[in-house]
Each structure stands twice: as structure tokens, then as C-alpha cells.
Design a protein around this motif. Structure first.
Motif, PDB file in Angstrom:
ATOM      1  N   LYS A 251       0.903  -1.206   0.048  1.00  0.00           N
ATOM      2  CA  LYS A 251       0.078  -0.045   0.024  1.00  0.00           C
ATOM      3  C   LYS A 251       0.897   1.200   0.008  1.00  0.00           C
ATOM      4  O   LYS A 251       1.658   1.291   0.845  1.00  0.00           O
ATOM      5  N   ASP A 256      -2.656  10.241   3.270  1.00  0.00           N
ATOM      6  CA  ASP A 256      -4.017   9.942   3.777  1.00  0.00           C
ATOM      7  C   ASP A 256      -4.664  10.849   4.618  1.00  0.00           C
ATOM      8  O   ASP A 256      -4.736  10.837   5.788  1.00  0.00           O
ATOM      9  N   ASP A 274       1.857   7.049   5.209  1.00  0.00           N
ATOM     10  CA  ASP A 274       0.992   5.795   4.715  1.00  0.00           C
ATOM     11  C   ASP A 274       1.312   5.147   3.339  1.00  0.00           C
ATOM     12  O   ASP A 274       0.348   4.277   2.814  1.00  0.00           O
TER      13      ASP A 274
HETATM   14 ZN    ZN Z   1      -4.444   4.859   4.784  1.00  0.00          ZN
END
Ligand code: ZN
Ligand code: BES
Ligand code: MG
Length: 482
Positions: A251, A256, A274
Motif C-alpha cells: 500500500k 491519507d 501511509d
Molecule cells: Zn490509509
């Protein structure tokens, strides 16, 4: 950092400072007993301290070419390698405070994994992110010269340990970079630059292509941002080919904000980190050629920025993922699983034997395990165990959480196939894992929730704000499954 590996007798090794570790009773771990004579009186007088962190600095040791010996108290008898990592990292920080930029260390007396841990403490503990500081003269010293002494042949051990630590440090750099300097495009550019240098093949799927393919889940996150989303693809092929393929999915939300389900401001600044799962995958990809990893590895890093805007996804919107599964997005802050869903589906193109994903996925993981431990879940016990064992080897602790069947109903949606959030607050790390399982369930798969990495306050070995965790545990896991 220049590293010299020397085999000659330690008495003849020149340098400004020899670092020697000793237990609190004065037993040397990595040095000849004759040096211990200098320490003995200080142990008796308790000037060496009674626990971890005590130090003693000795000038011009008789019979040794080195100019100084720095003794570091590791406390009790060594139970865990991590104690050694902390010790050399901490000792290095004391030395750099005294103006040193070099160290001599002997590995004699240390078993294989202990020798590795001692080196890791130096290679990881000397990490600093200074790219954005202008007054370079005011920065703490860098570790420019390490002289490693051993009677055995340790050159390859040193080389491999350094290579893997460099992978972790590269991941740390990415964590540290602020989101205005590291957006999905910059991240893709970085992968492209590394590809040639580090020996893997790079490609990227742009938004138009992803739209044509039907990656509605991933695109639902990037649509609120001015920055286009990307699916970064890296492929490593060992020389001579291989019969196994690993897919690593990470990810990489470069920022974010939560989207329209906006985060409160006190929880937002850390979210430049993030992209940590992507950083882990980048870090692993970057070391495979150096370490001659024997199998094919595909790195898939979906990268987006999660922002609120007039174009952003609304809570309650329904999107169709690449797999065809429809998803009701009831909270736009649960975005990591949305980009991972499409990347995991895409991984099927590579027919992987094992899939491991890394993600700073849930705040709930910090509630469950605190800031030093990551969660691992999956459908393949051996793979999950390989991550736990890999983490254990390198001082990156992982703990398994169960993907319990009973919680699946918490992800029910009124109108779509699945909701992106659970209907209850509790067990958020597990329900996130169950959401991913819907997309990864056909693989032999493990999911690592590394949210803790962002919240590191900084310790001897790790910098604040991004540990690079998962690079070494993940690599260790892949080796175990080889
Ligand atoms: Zn996130
Ligand atoms: N990036 C966060 C998870 C996170 C939180 C990582 C804190 C590190 C520290 C993730 O995208 C997120 O916001 N998750 C939500 C999920 C919730 C809405 C179901 C969370 O954890 O609150
Ligand atoms: Mg979020």
C-alpha cells in the motif's frame, strides 16, 4: 560508508576507536580477554554502570595499534540478538557524539546471528534522514568508515548484512519524505531510477489504462486528488530462471487525509507515512539482485493520494473492483484496502506461488499490539510463520491475528457485495484482513499490517516516523519459503 574487512591479529588493526561490548560483570563479548583487564577495576567500582548503556572509554591500550577502546555495557547475559543491535546502535550514537565518524569492531566471540545483529546495529542505527536540512555542518556525524575484524572469513556475511540494511534504509528515506515531495508520480520515478541501478524491470499502469481494465476500486481513492494514481510494477528475475514466483503487494497512499471521511488534524500529519507498505516492497525489490535471491519476485505498489474534493468518493458510493466484486465505500478513510483489492486481483496475471502484502492499514493494529509490533494474518500457516520467524531473526516482531469466519458478516453491505468497513468498531485489523481475503483468498497469501511503523518514536535502532519494518522480515520469509 566504507567498509574494510580485516583478518589480521586484532592487536595490529589500526583505527581511532575499537568498540567492545561487555556484560555488566565485565565479560567481553567481542574482544580479547587481555582488553578486559582495563575494564575490571571500573566494573568493581561500578563506574561501568550496572545495566545496559554504561560506557567506559580507554586511551592507548597497551599492545594494541588502535588509539582508543570504547567499552559498552550490554547489561545482563545476552538473551536476544536484538539486545546486541540496540547495543551497537547506541554505542555508535555515543561515539558520534564525541565527534567520531569511524569505528573498528571485532566479530570474534560472536556466533553467526549475533555477529549479524552487531553489524545491523551499526548499519541501521547510523541511519539519518538529512536531505532537507540545509546546515549540513550542524548535523550529527555520519558513520563513514567501519573496520570489521574477524579471524574467520566474514566478508560475505558483512556484504549481505549491509545490503539488506541498505534496503531498510531506502525504505526509511521514503517514509521520511513529505507528501509534497513524494506523490505517486515521484514514487514511480523513484522505482524507475532504482530499476536499472538495482536490477529489476519497471513498468507502471496509468489511470487511463486502469480505467479501461476496470480498476474501479483503486481509482475511487485517487479520484479526489489532483495527483494521478499509479500501479507501479517491478519484476525481478534471477539469473538462470526460477520455478517459483513471489508477489509482493504494498500500500502506498502518499498522503491519507481520510478523503471526505476527513481525519481529525491531530491524526493527519503522520499520514505522509501511509506509503509504508509500498516502501517495504521497494526496499525488498532493491536488494534482490545484490543478494542473488533465487526466485522470481513481482512487486506491485498501488499508489494514490487520498484527498477530499468535489470529485472525491462520497461515503455510500458503490464501485466495481477489477475482480467484479462491488464495494460500498462507507468510509473513505478505509482506502488502503480499496487500492490493495485491485492490486491483489491484478497479481493473478503473474500466477504467484505466494503473495505477501504489506500495508499501514489500520489504527486498530496500534490499539491491539502497540507501537512496536506488527500484525500478520493469512490463509497459509507456513507463510505466516515464515514472516514471524523472519521478523524474529531480524528484530522485527510480528504477531498473528486470526481471520475468523464469524466476522465476515460484519462486512455485509445493504446494496453491494461487500462494505469497505465493518459494522462494529472492534477488531478493525481483523475485519480489514477479511476484506483483503475476499480478493486474495485464492492465493497462498499473508497480509502484514505494519501501521506501527509510522508511529515509531525513535529508538537506538529505528528513526522516528518510519522504521522500514518488513524489508528484512519479508526477505527472511521469502528465503524460508524458497
Ligand atoms: Zn490509509
Ligand atoms: N492509514 C490509515 C491507518 C493508520 C492509522 C495507520 C494510524 C497508521 C496509524 C488507514 O487508511 C485508515 O485510516 N484506517 C481507518 C479504517 C477505519 C475507517 C475502518 C482507521 O484505522 O481508523
Ligand atoms: Mg485512511
Amino acid at each position: 560508508m566504507n567498509i574494510d574487512v580485516v583478518k589480521e591479529d586484532l592487536t595490529g588493526v589500526a583505527g581511532r576507536c575499537l568498540l567492545v561490548l561487555a556484560t555488566k560483570d565485565g565479560t567481553l563479548l567481542n574482544g580479547p580477554a587481555q582488553l578486559g583487564e582495563h575494564l575490571k577495576p571500573l566494573v568493581e567500582s561500578e563506574e561501568f554502570g550496572k545495566s545496559f548503556g554504561g560506557t567506559y572509554y580507554h586511551l592507548n591500550p597497551t599492545g594494541f595499534a588502535v588509539q582508543r577502546v570504547f567499552f559498552f555495557n550490554v547489561g545482563e547475559k545476552i538473551e536476544k540478538d536484538h539486545q546486541l543491535r540496540r547495543a551497537t546502535a547506541s554505542a555508535w550514537k555515543s561515539l558520534r557524539g564525541k565527534g567520531f565518524s569511524e569505528v573498528v569492531i571485532s566479530l570474534d566471540g560472536l556466533e553467526g546471528s549475533a555477529a549479524k545483529a552487531v553489524l545491523e546495529g551499526l548499519f541501521l542505527g547510523s541511519y539519518q534522514y538529512t536531505a532537507l536540512k540545509s546546515d549540513k555542518d550542524k548535523l550529527p556525524k555520519t558513520l563513514d568508515q567501519v573496520t570489521v575484524h574477524a579471524s574467520e572469513d566474514v566478508a560475505e556475511l558483512v556484504r549481505q548484512t549491509k545490503a539488506l540494511c541498505d534496503g531498510t534504509n531506502r525504505a526509511r528515506d521514503l517514509y521520511q519524505m513529505p507528501a509534497n515531495l513524494l506523490n505517486p508520480t515521484k514514487l514511480a520515478d523513484t522505482a524507475k531510477a532504482w530499476a536499472e541501478d538495482r536490477g529489476f524491470v519497471f513498468s507502471v499502469l496509468e489511470e487511463d489504462t486502469m480505467r479501461d481494465m476496470g480498476m474501479g476500486s483503486l481509482l475511487s481513492v485517487s479520484q479526489g486528488s489532483e495527483e494521478p494514481g499509479k500501479l507501479i510494477i517491478m519484476e525481478y528475475e534471477p539469473e538462470g530462471g526460477s520455478d517459483k514466483t513471489f508477489a509482493l503487494v504494498g500500500k502506498a497512499v502518499t498522503f491519507d487525509s481520510g478523503g471526505l471521511s476527513l481525519k481529525p488534524s491531530n491524526a493527519m500529519a503522520e499520514m505522509k507515512g501511509d506509503m509504508g507498505g509500498g516502501a517495504t516492497v521497494f526496499g525488498i525489490m532493491s536488494v534482490l539482485r545484490d543478494l542473488k535471491f533465487p526466485h522470481r519476485v513481482v512487486g506491485l505498489v498501488p499508489s494514490v493520494e487520498n484527498m477530499p474534493s468535489g470529485k472525491a468518493t462520497r461515503p455510500s458510493d458503490v464501485v466495481t473492483s477489477l475482480s467484479g466484486v462491488t464495494i460500498e465505500i462507507n468510509n473513505t478513510d478505509a482506502e488502503g484496502r480499496l487500492i490493495l483489492a485491485d492490486a491483489l486481483t491484478y497479481a493473478k496475471n503473474y500466477n504467484p506461488d505466494y503473495v505477501i502484502d504489506f500495508a499501514t492499514l489500520t489504527g486498530a493494529c496500534l490499539v491491539a499490539l502497540g507501537p512496536k509490533i506488527c500484525a500478520v494474518m493469512g490463509n497459509h500457516p507456513e507463510l505466516v510463520q515464515a514472516i514471524i520467524d523472519g521478523g524474529q531473526e531480524y528484530g522485527e516482531p510480528f504477531w498473528e491475528l486470526p481471520l475468523v469466519e464469524e466476522y465476515k458478516e460484519l462486512l455485509k453491505s445493504q446494496v453491494a457485495d461487500i462494505s469497505n468497513i465493518s459494522s462494529v468498531r472492534w477488531g478493525g485489523t481483523i475485519t480489514a484482513g477479511l476484506f483483503l481475503e475476499r480478493f486474495a483468498g485464492d492465493f497462498q497469501w499473508a497480509h502484514c499490517d505494519i501501521a506501527a511503523a509510522i508511529f515509531e518514536k525513535g529508538d537506538e535502532v529505528n528513526p522516528a516516523g518510519g522504521t522500514g519494518i518488513g524489508v528484512r522480515a519479508g526477505y527472511g520469509a521469502m528465503l524460508r519459503m524458497s
